[in-house]
Design an enzyme around this catalytic site. Sequence first.
Site, short mmCIF file in Angstrom:
data_model
loop_
_atom_site.label_atom_id
_atom_site.label_comp_id
_atom_site.label_asym_id
_atom_site.label_seq_id
_atom_site.Cartn_x
_atom_site.Cartn_y
_atom_site.Cartn_z
N HIS A 181 -66.27 -35.19 75.99
CA HIS A 181 -65.49 -36.22 75.32
C HIS A 181 -66.23 -36.86 74.15
CE1 HIS A 181 -62.53 -39.39 74.81
NE2 HIS A 181 -61.85 -38.99 75.87
N HIS B 87 -59.17 -39.33 83.54
CA HIS B 87 -60.56 -38.84 83.46
C HIS B 87 -61.34 -38.99 84.77
CE1 HIS B 87 -59.89 -37.97 79.38
NE2 HIS B 87 -60.26 -39.09 78.83
N ARG C 292 -54.93 -37.17 81.96
CA ARG C 292 -54.14 -38.02 82.85
C ARG C 292 -53.42 -37.22 83.93
NH1 ARG C 292 -53.90 -39.99 77.65
NH2 ARG C 292 -54.45 -42.20 77.44
N ASP D 98 -52.78 -38.77 70.34
CA ASP D 98 -53.40 -38.69 71.67
C ASP D 98 -52.60 -37.67 72.47
OD1 ASP D 98 -54.99 -39.08 73.86
OD2 ASP D 98 -54.41 -41.16 74.22
N GLU E 202 -60.77 -32.44 72.74
CA GLU E 202 -61.20 -32.16 74.11
C GLU E 202 -60.54 -30.86 74.59
OE1 GLU E 202 -60.26 -35.94 76.27
OE2 GLU E 202 -59.91 -36.54 74.19
#
Length: 388
Positions: A214, A140, A115, A286, A351
């Site tokens: 991803h 992304h 982000r 996250d 990631e």
Amino acid sequence: MTYVDPNISRTWHRAVLGAAVLSMAVLTGTSAGAWSVDKTPFGKTQDGKAVDLYTLTNDKGASVKFIAYGGIITAINVPDRWNKLDNVVLGFKELADYEAKNPYFGALIGRYGNRIGGAKFSLDGTQYQLAANNGPNSLHGGNKGFDKAVWAVEPLTSVSGAAARLSYTSKDGEEGYPGALKVQVVYTLTNDNELRIDYEATTDKPTVVNLTSHSYFNLAGDGTGGIGDHILTINADRYTPVDATLIPTGDLASVTGTPFDFRQGMPIGARIRSNDPQMVYGRGYDHNYVLNRSGSGLSLAARVYEPRSGRIMEISTTEPGVQFYSGNFLDSTLVGPTGQQYRQTDGFCLETQHFPDSPNKSSFPTTVLKPGETLKSTTVHKFSTDAS
């Protein structure tokens, strides 16, 4: 308060690319049980572009499948402790599903992975506006990131296994980013059951770049259910806390005494229902982890062990961070290639990357790429079993 870490290099994303690839053209090895690169049609995009499926197979029979659309890895078939091959990543059966509703399953991500706060950043005195495709933020790469491009693909001769190079040029101004960015990514499946991903990029204007892959993993096998019993170890003492829109605050917080401490190995599901405010913001994990590392070479980022199958995945990278995402937004509306519903925490992502919102956080490792420089980055996924 923002903490500037003197141990985080601002040039890690320009680490030297490993000697994986020699030249183009040879598709099959010469030894018994040799590796191979195969190509088959996978359909056409909605605008009529042909998309092929490529299969990298090593001399042990393990394989990696990917499509030219988004460079998407559609399957990774590796053995369990009984030498049974299973696909350990989530995906779809049809190209149309990848186009219409893909939550980035297996995709190459760019121009900026993760982000960017407020969907804008400033560079050399100029502010650039991006697509706000994730609340107020850009995620992304925007509305049409690298995950939605059709990449050029060429098989390669490799010293260690089956390989292919993917190439894409992002035009100046694409999704609001400055500079024409030329990107090459090499997938190599080695004969040691390693998936090596080498990234390289150049630009004709100063820009920001954060490339990653991803894949959503389930080491028990795609469609087998949740990943809560996977034992995860992350080589990080700190992580980057976020605000309610999942943008880092700028702090580098200790994982000690929090649900984010995976230094000794912990089931993914052990603390996922914690009421820690950070867990509430993300509906689970996250978050970006600040990897413990020194130098610019490959360094261990994470290890995952799945006890039923005995499969182990170790991830090494030249990147300074890794985003751990526990599949929190899978909501049963997506169906996998064998007809199974994908539900919350049916897959996880690790990631490797630079930190989220780095263009707006001067204390974070820089993601600026300038003309005359070459971004080089490598991540290796090594698959083994507890019987190995």
